[in-house]
Write a protein that holds these residues in place. Structure first.
Motif, mmCIF file in Angstrom:
data_model
loop_
_atom_site.group_PDB
_atom_site.id
_atom_site.type_symbol
_atom_site.label_atom_id
_atom_site.label_comp_id
_atom_site.label_asym_id
_atom_site.label_seq_id
_atom_site.Cartn_x
_atom_site.Cartn_y
_atom_site.Cartn_z
ATOM 1 N N TYR A 189 23.693 107.604 54.416
ATOM 2 C CA TYR A 189 25.051 108.370 54.595
ATOM 3 C C TYR A 189 25.292 108.031 56.353
ATOM 4 O O TYR A 189 26.120 107.630 56.624
ATOM 5 N N ASN A 190 24.152 108.674 57.123
ATOM 6 C CA ASN A 190 24.269 108.594 58.537
ATOM 7 C C ASN A 190 24.596 107.134 59.092
ATOM 8 O O ASN A 190 25.170 106.838 59.908
ATOM 9 N N ARG A 191 23.853 106.127 58.401
ATOM 10 C CA ARG A 191 23.744 104.794 58.795
ATOM 11 C C ARG A 191 25.127 104.068 58.437
ATOM 12 O O ARG A 191 25.562 103.212 59.350
ATOM 13 N N TYR A 192 25.620 104.577 57.293
ATOM 14 C CA TYR A 192 26.824 103.744 56.859
ATOM 15 C C TYR A 192 28.091 104.407 56.792
ATOM 16 O O TYR A 192 29.269 103.793 56.509
ATOM 17 N N TRP A 193 28.002 105.805 56.927
ATOM 18 C CA TRP A 193 29.569 106.348 56.802
ATOM 19 C C TRP A 193 30.389 105.779 57.700
ATOM 20 O O TRP A 193 31.672 105.465 57.181
ATOM 21 N N LEU A 194 30.273 105.835 58.685
ATOM 22 C CA LEU A 194 31.352 105.268 59.984
ATOM 23 C C LEU A 194 31.906 104.013 59.390
ATOM 24 O O LEU A 194 32.940 103.568 59.524
ATOM 25 N N LYS A 195 30.842 102.812 59.028
ATOM 26 C CA LYS A 195 31.107 101.661 58.762
ATOM 27 C C LYS A 195 32.006 101.401 57.691
ATOM 28 O O LYS A 195 32.913 100.828 57.524
ATOM 29 N N LEU A 196 31.611 102.468 56.467
ATOM 30 C CA LEU A 196 32.688 102.430 55.414
ATOM 31 C C LEU A 196 34.039 103.180 55.683
ATOM 32 O O LEU A 196 34.752 102.587 55.076
ATOM 33 N N TYR A 197 33.767 104.005 56.518
ATOM 34 C CA TYR A 197 35.187 104.507 56.720
ATOM 35 C C TYR A 197 35.997 103.514 57.463
ATOM 36 O O TYR A 197 37.350 103.379 57.091
ATOM 37 N N SER A 198 35.444 102.900 58.501
ATOM 38 C CA SER A 198 36.395 101.915 59.168
ATOM 39 C C SER A 198 36.881 100.817 58.179
ATOM 40 O O SER A 198 37.966 100.277 58.356
ATOM 41 N N ALA A 199 36.214 100.416 57.213
ATOM 42 C CA ALA A 199 36.461 99.215 56.325
ATOM 43 C C ALA A 199 37.658 99.770 55.445
ATOM 44 O O ALA A 199 38.594 99.006 55.082
ATOM 45 N N ALA A 200 37.377 101.153 55.010
ATOM 46 C CA ALA A 200 38.473 101.620 54.109
ATOM 47 C C ALA A 200 39.803 101.727 55.000
ATOM 48 O O ALA A 200 40.990 101.504 54.523
ATOM 49 N N TYR A 201 39.601 102.427 55.968
ATOM 50 C CA TYR A 201 40.848 102.718 57.107
ATOM 51 C C TYR A 201 41.596 101.112 57.375
ATOM 52 O O TYR A 201 42.703 101.270 57.334
ATOM 53 N N LYS A 202 40.745 100.248 57.720
ATOM 54 C CA LYS A 202 41.479 98.897 58.012
ATOM 55 C C LYS A 202 42.027 98.497 56.843
ATOM 56 O O LYS A 202 43.423 97.892 57.102
ATOM 57 N N ARG A 203 41.915 98.747 55.641
ATOM 58 C CA ARG A 203 42.712 98.268 54.301
ATOM 59 C C ARG A 203 43.953 99.006 54.110
ATOM 60 O O ARG A 203 45.020 98.879 53.514
ATOM 61 N N ILE A 204 43.649 100.579 54.359
ATOM 62 C CA ILE A 204 44.858 101.457 53.994
ATOM 63 C C ILE A 204 45.704 102.144 54.813
ATOM 64 O O ILE A 204 46.613 102.842 54.694
#
Length: 193
Positions: free
Chosen positions: A28-43
């Motif tokens: 969670y700590n390793r990937y949360w921000l990266k996953l959030y950035s990927a989702a935010y970039k799309r929506i």
């Protein structure tokens, strides 16, 4: 808490599938921000992107025993978020399509008595068509459109998956679009005279 920051993704995945909460927290700590950035970039919606990522991690932990990571952990996580974003966009497109139809109908009428009568008649026809839907499909449609529930809320209320909710909404809107298209066309032609 164990110190897992020096573990590889493969090691974390092995511990995670065994139910190690510390391994989950490290992922969670390793990937949360990266996953959030990927989702935010799309929506381009912060709250929605956060909700998608949080929901994913919740589901990821709850379903840890069924999770099968065939590729890399990072690939699995990003692919999961990509599909969740696509599902969200698909659901939004269905909602927007329905809203546009209602807006077109609402904008086409003013306050004259005849037009109010026609408007009420149209709403009754829409209601009649909605009542022709199969019970479960109608229930999903009404929860979504009349009670403004999200797909997630509907899934929880009815004890079905979000994908099933999306399928019911798609089916309902397709049915209504086909059955009401001729009525809308006649209504617009009538109003133009």
């Amino acid at each position: 808490m164990k110190r897992l920051s020096d573990h590889t993704d493969v090691q974390l995945t092995e511990l995670f599938t065994l139910g190690d909460i510390d391994a989950f927290e490290e992922i969670y700590n390793r990937y949360w921000l990266k996953l959030y950035s990927a989702a935010y970039k799309r929506i381009k919606e912060r709250a929605t992107a956060q909700e998608i990522v949080q929901d994913f991690f919740t589901s990821f932990w709850i379903n840890r025993e069924q999770v099968k990571i065939q590729t890399s952990l990072q690939g699995y996580l990003f692919t999961s978020i990509k599909y969740l974003v696509l599902n969200y966009k698909r659901a939004q497109a269905v909602r927007n399509s329905y809203a546009e139809i209602l807006l077109m109908v609402n904008n086409s009428f003013d306050n004259s008595t005849e037009e109010n009568y026609n408007y009420k008649e149209l709403l009754e026809r829409v209601e009649t068509e909605v009542n022709q839907l199969p019970p479960k499909c109608r229930n999903v449609f009404e929860l979504s459109r009349k009670q403004y529930k999200t797909n997630k809320e509907i899934a929880q209320l009815m004890g079905i998956s979000e994908k099933t909710v999306e399928n019911h909404l798609t089916k309902a809107l397709r049915y209504l679009r086909v059955n009401l298209n001729s009525l809308l066309l006649l209504t617009f032609l009538f109003l133009r005279r």
